[in-house]
Structures are given as C-alpha cells and as structure tokens.
Design a protein around this motif. Structure first.
Motif, mmCIF file in Angstrom:
data_model
loop_
_atom_site.group_PDB
_atom_site.id
_atom_site.type_symbol
_atom_site.label_atom_id
_atom_site.label_comp_id
_atom_site.label_asym_id
_atom_site.label_seq_id
_atom_site.Cartn_x
_atom_site.Cartn_y
_atom_site.Cartn_z
ATOM 1 N N CYS A 187 101.458 72.662 81.526
ATOM 2 C CA CYS A 187 102.005 72.857 82.874
ATOM 3 C C CYS A 187 103.183 73.826 82.847
ATOM 4 O O CYS A 187 103.285 74.723 83.693
ATOM 5 C CB CYS A 187 102.450 71.526 83.467
ATOM 6 S SG CYS A 187 101.107 70.397 83.860
ATOM 7 N N GLU A 188 104.078 73.648 81.895
ATOM 8 C CA GLU A 188 105.241 74.531 81.792
ATOM 9 C C GLU A 188 104.815 75.956 81.470
ATOM 10 O O GLU A 188 105.379 76.915 81.988
ATOM 11 C CB GLU A 188 106.224 74.013 80.747
ATOM 12 C CG GLU A 188 106.911 72.715 81.126
ATOM 13 C CD GLU A 188 107.714 72.805 82.414
ATOM 14 O OE1 GLU A 188 108.365 73.841 82.677
ATOM 15 O OE2 GLU A 188 107.694 71.833 83.182
ATOM 16 N N ARG A 189 103.824 76.090 80.615
ATOM 17 C CA ARG A 189 103.322 77.425 80.275
ATOM 18 C C ARG A 189 102.740 78.092 81.525
ATOM 19 O O ARG A 189 102.973 79.281 81.774
ATOM 20 C CB ARG A 189 102.255 77.318 79.185
ATOM 21 C CG ARG A 189 101.867 78.644 78.581
ATOM 22 C CD ARG A 189 100.913 78.483 77.417
ATOM 23 N NE ARG A 189 101.605 77.951 76.258
ATOM 24 C CZ ARG A 189 101.194 76.899 75.547
ATOM 25 N NH1 ARG A 189 100.089 76.260 75.865
ATOM 26 N NH2 ARG A 189 101.869 76.490 74.493
ATOM 27 N N GLY A 204 103.668 77.482 84.585
ATOM 28 C CA GLY A 204 104.823 77.827 85.416
ATOM 29 C C GLY A 204 105.507 79.099 84.946
ATOM 30 O O GLY A 204 105.879 79.958 85.750
ATOM 31 N N ALA A 205 105.665 79.243 83.638
ATOM 32 C CA ALA A 205 106.301 80.446 83.087
ATOM 33 C C ALA A 205 105.471 81.682 83.413
ATOM 34 O O ALA A 205 106.010 82.718 83.839
ATOM 35 C CB ALA A 205 106.479 80.298 81.578
ATOM 36 N N ASP A 228 114.189 79.133 81.690
ATOM 37 C CA ASP A 228 114.114 77.670 81.674
ATOM 38 C C ASP A 228 112.718 77.204 81.275
ATOM 39 O O ASP A 228 112.568 76.327 80.423
ATOM 40 C CB ASP A 228 114.448 77.092 83.056
ATOM 41 C CG ASP A 228 115.919 77.211 83.427
ATOM 42 O OD1 ASP A 228 116.748 77.509 82.542
ATOM 43 O OD2 ASP A 228 116.227 77.019 84.621
ATOM 44 N N GLU A 229 111.700 77.798 81.881
ATOM 45 C CA GLU A 229 110.321 77.409 81.574
ATOM 46 C C GLU A 229 110.011 77.665 80.100
ATOM 47 O O GLU A 229 109.398 76.827 79.433
ATOM 48 C CB GLU A 229 109.333 78.176 82.459
ATOM 49 C CG GLU A 229 109.427 77.863 83.927
ATOM 50 C CD GLU A 229 108.884 76.503 84.294
ATOM 51 O OE1 GLU A 229 107.859 76.088 83.746
ATOM 52 O OE2 GLU A 229 109.486 75.847 85.153
ATOM 53 N N TYR A 270 111.694 75.061 77.969
ATOM 54 C CA TYR A 270 110.998 73.774 78.046
ATOM 55 C C TYR A 270 109.721 73.801 77.205
ATOM 56 O O TYR A 270 109.386 72.815 76.540
ATOM 57 C CB TYR A 270 110.661 73.411 79.496
ATOM 58 C CG TYR A 270 111.875 73.299 80.391
ATOM 59 C CD1 TYR A 270 113.102 72.863 79.903
ATOM 60 C CD2 TYR A 270 111.800 73.664 81.728
ATOM 61 C CE1 TYR A 270 114.204 72.776 80.732
ATOM 62 C CE2 TYR A 270 112.907 73.578 82.556
ATOM 63 C CZ TYR A 270 114.108 73.134 82.047
ATOM 64 O OH TYR A 270 115.191 73.056 82.873
ATOM 65 N N CYS A 271 109.023 74.933 77.212
ATOM 66 C CA CYS A 271 107.819 75.058 76.370
ATOM 67 C C CYS A 271 108.196 74.905 74.897
ATOM 68 O O CYS A 271 107.520 74.183 74.152
ATOM 69 C CB CYS A 271 107.142 76.413 76.592
ATOM 70 S SG CYS A 271 106.266 76.571 78.156
ATOM 71 N N GLN A 321 106.323 71.609 90.244
ATOM 72 C CA GLN A 321 107.500 71.101 89.538
ATOM 73 C C GLN A 321 107.800 69.660 89.951
ATOM 74 O O GLN A 321 108.180 68.839 89.121
ATOM 75 C CB GLN A 321 108.716 71.998 89.808
ATOM 76 C CG GLN A 321 108.612 73.364 89.177
ATOM 77 C CD GLN A 321 108.578 73.296 87.674
ATOM 78 O OE1 GLN A 321 109.178 72.435 87.045
ATOM 79 N NE2 GLN A 321 107.866 74.225 87.065
#
Length: 114
Positions: free
Chosen positions: A19-21, A23-24, A49-50, A53-54, A96
């Motif tokens: 999910c974070e990937r 988002g990035a 930030d993304e 987090y990854c 998010q």
C-alpha cells in the motif's frame, strides 16, 4: 508476539508495504499533473514520508524473518484510473485513512513493541 501469529503479522506488514509503495508511486505521478502550488510544494515531503515508511516496513519484515514483497498494491491502478489530480488526491487520502484504520485495528493484538 501477542495474540497475532508471526505469519499473520508478516502478511499484514507486506500488505502495508504494498500500500505504501502504491502511495509513493502515486505521489510521483502527481508531480507531472500541475497541482496547485501548495500541493506541489508538499509532494516531495509526502513522497519522502512514503519512501521512509516503505523502508521501515521492509526492515521490520526482515527483522521478523520474512522477505519483503516486491509488489505494488492494486491501489495504484485505482489512482491511475481516477480522473484529474483532485480525484486522485481524494482517493489517496481515503487510502491513507484505510491504512490508518487497519493499523489501529491490528496493533493492539501485536505484542511486539517494535
């Protein structure tokens, strides 16, 4: 670990990583879409930030003996399919919130302080 099994925690962390990937990658796409200046100024910080987090999720997966997924979540395709940048931004914000809810639901059952 608390009541969560290690394999369940690893699967959850992989889901969050994917999910974070997504988002990035979505934030990178916003850079070329000419959003308003306030949004454009925030994009590098949000992307950072993304990415952070990854990296953090990957480190926790390795720490727990897993192998971080290389997948990007399906969410990226949903963002690509959304119309203009405001629609994409709205979808990203909702994504998010989804992640935050899932973390809040699962965190109490994970007994690992890290």
């Amino acid at each position: 670990m608390g009541s969560e099994q290690a394999s369940d925690v690893l699967a959850f962390l992989d889901l969050l990583l994917e999910c974070e990937r997504a988002g990035a990658k979505a934030l990178r796409r916003f850079e070329g879409m000419a959003p308003p200046e306030a949004v454009a100024r925030a994009l590098p910080r949000l992307f950072g930030d993304e990415a952070r987090y990854c990296a953090g999720l990957s480190a926790q997966i390795v720490r727990l003996g897993g192998h971080p997924s290389r997948r990007t979540g399906d969410f990226l395709e949903k963002i690509r399919a959304a119309g203009d940048w405001p629609a994409r931004l709205d979808l990203l914000v909702r994504g998010q919130r989804w992640v935050a809810r899932r973390i809040a639901e699962r965190l109490p059952a994970i007994g690992d302080p890290e």
